[in-house]
Scaffold this motif. Structure first.
Motif, PDB file in Angstrom:
ATOM      1  N   LEU A  11      49.043  41.370 -40.111  1.00 55.23           N
ATOM      2  CA  LEU A  11      48.600  42.330 -41.118  1.00 55.23           C
ATOM      3  C   LEU A  11      49.746  42.578 -42.095  1.00 55.23           C
ATOM      4  O   LEU A  11      50.871  42.859 -41.677  1.00 55.23           O
ATOM      5  CB  LEU A  11      48.189  43.646 -40.443  1.00 55.23           C
ATOM      6  N   GLN A  13      50.627  44.294 -46.203  1.00 54.74           N
ATOM      7  CA  GLN A  13      50.129  45.074 -47.338  1.00 54.74           C
ATOM      8  C   GLN A  13      50.028  44.192 -48.586  1.00 54.74           C
ATOM      9  O   GLN A  13      50.750  43.197 -48.707  1.00 54.74           O
ATOM     10  CB  GLN A  13      51.063  46.244 -47.613  1.00 54.74           C
ATOM     11  N   PRO A  14      49.150  44.551 -49.507  1.00 55.57           N
ATOM     12  CA  PRO A  14      49.081  43.809 -50.776  1.00 55.57           C
ATOM     13  C   PRO A  14      50.451  43.739 -51.440  1.00 55.57           C
ATOM     14  O   PRO A  14      51.188  44.727 -51.465  1.00 55.57           O
ATOM     15  CB  PRO A  14      48.089  44.633 -51.602  1.00 55.57           C
ATOM     16  N   GLU A  86      47.316  39.009 -51.654  1.00 56.02           N
ATOM     17  CA  GLU A  86      46.229  39.844 -52.172  1.00 56.02           C
ATOM     18  C   GLU A  86      45.162  39.988 -51.090  1.00 56.02           C
ATOM     19  O   GLU A  86      45.067  39.146 -50.194  1.00 56.02           O
ATOM     20  CB  GLU A  86      45.628  39.164 -53.406  1.00 56.02           C
ATOM     21  N   PRO A  87      44.353  41.043 -51.175  1.00 56.65           N
ATOM     22  CA  PRO A  87      43.275  41.196 -50.182  1.00 56.65           C
ATOM     23  C   PRO A  87      42.383  39.951 -50.090  1.00 56.65           C
ATOM     24  O   PRO A  87      41.869  39.641 -49.003  1.00 56.65           O
ATOM     25  CB  PRO A  87      42.503  42.408 -50.700  1.00 56.65           C
ATOM     26  N   GLU A  88      42.237  39.234 -51.202  1.00 57.50           N
ATOM     27  CA  GLU A  88      41.406  38.031 -51.213  1.00 57.50           C
ATOM     28  C   GLU A  88      42.014  36.895 -50.394  1.00 57.50           C
ATOM     29  O   GLU A  88      41.346  35.886 -50.134  1.00 57.50           O
ATOM     30  CB  GLU A  88      41.180  37.556 -52.645  1.00 57.50           C
ATOM     31  N   THR A  90      42.880  37.305 -47.376  1.00 57.01           N
ATOM     32  CA  THR A  90      42.490  37.560 -45.990  1.00 57.01           C
ATOM     33  C   THR A  90      41.584  36.449 -45.484  1.00 57.01           C
ATOM     34  O   THR A  90      40.550  36.152 -46.086  1.00 57.01           O
ATOM     35  CB  THR A  90      41.772  38.915 -45.874  1.00 57.01           C
ATOM     36  N   GLN A 111      45.071  34.543 -37.833  1.00 56.24           N
ATOM     37  CA  GLN A 111      44.464  35.509 -38.748  1.00 56.24           C
ATOM     38  C   GLN A 111      45.514  36.097 -39.678  1.00 56.24           C
ATOM     39  O   GLN A 111      46.570  36.557 -39.234  1.00 56.24           O
ATOM     40  CB  GLN A 111      43.800  36.638 -37.954  1.00 56.24           C
ATOM     41  N   THR A 113      45.571  39.108 -42.513  1.00 53.40           N
ATOM     42  CA  THR A 113      44.835  40.223 -43.097  1.00 53.40           C
ATOM     43  C   THR A 113      45.732  40.932 -44.096  1.00 53.40           C
ATOM     44  O   THR A 113      46.844  41.354 -43.751  1.00 53.40           O
ATOM     45  CB  THR A 113      44.384  41.211 -42.014  1.00 53.40           C
ATOM     46  N   VAL A 114      45.242  41.046 -45.323  1.00 51.24           N
ATOM     47  CA  VAL A 114      45.991  41.721 -46.381  1.00 51.24           C
ATOM     48  C   VAL A 114      45.243  43.006 -46.718  1.00 51.24           C
ATOM     49  O   VAL A 114      44.153  42.980 -47.272  1.00 51.24           O
ATOM     50  CB  VAL A 114      46.132  40.833 -47.630  1.00 51.24           C
ATOM     51  N   SER A 115      45.850  44.104 -46.348  1.00 50.86           N
ATOM     52  CA  SER A 115      45.177  45.391 -46.517  1.00 50.86           C
ATOM     53  C   SER A 115      46.203  46.512 -46.527  1.00 50.86           C
ATOM     54  O   SER A 115      47.240  46.431 -45.860  1.00 50.86           O
ATOM     55  CB  SER A 115      44.177  45.611 -45.387  1.00 50.86           C
ATOM     56  N   SER A 116      45.879  47.564 -47.270  1.00 54.33           N
ATOM     57  CA  SER A 116      46.744  48.742 -47.275  1.00 54.33           C
ATOM     58  C   SER A 116      46.258  49.761 -46.259  1.00 54.33           C
ATOM     59  O   SER A 116      46.863  50.824 -46.092  1.00 54.33           O
ATOM     60  CB  SER A 116      46.789  49.357 -48.673  1.00 54.33           C
TER      61      SER A 116
END
Length: 116
Positions: A11, A13-14, A86-88, A90, A111, A113-116
């Motif tokens: 995981l 962050q952007p 970027e979230p895209e 993911t 996996q 995952t790009v997320s805040s």
């Protein structure tokens, strides 16, 4: 016995960075091509980047500039440095290996995952 083992997902962050690694073992000769593909939920698997044993690289046009693929032939290991995520981005990232005998192998995926 051939084994393809990926690592480095997680995981982030952007705007962050990750480095994926893939070790290919059990090959008599160094693989001709190694690389990465990814598959996001509900989408088809797509090319991320590949690199030949001589160092020639191929990147997906949409990802150029944010990624760097590299390879250590002595260790049959391929790396993917990903920046400005970027979230895209993911997706599950799969290691791809095309052997000296033109046979394809895939890792189990890692996996990202790009997320805040």
């Amino acid at each position: 016995q051939v084994q393809i083992v990926e690592s480095g997902g997680g995981l982030v962050q952007p705007g962050g960075s990750l480095r994926l690694s893939c070790v290919a073992s059990g090959f008599i000769f160094s693989p001709v091509t190694m690389g990465w593909y990814r598959q996001a939920p509900g989408k088809q698997r797509e090319l991320v980047a590949t690199i030949s044993s001589s160092g020639s690289t191929n990147y997906a046009d949409s990802l150029k500039g944010r990624l760097t693929i590299s390879r250590d032939n002595a260790k049959n290991t391929v790396y993917l440095q990903m920046n400005s995520l970027e979230p895209e981005d993911t997706a599950v990232y799969y290691c791809y290996v095309n052997s000296y005998y033109d046979r394809e192998y895939w890792g189990q995926g890692t996996q990202v995952t790009v997320s805040s």
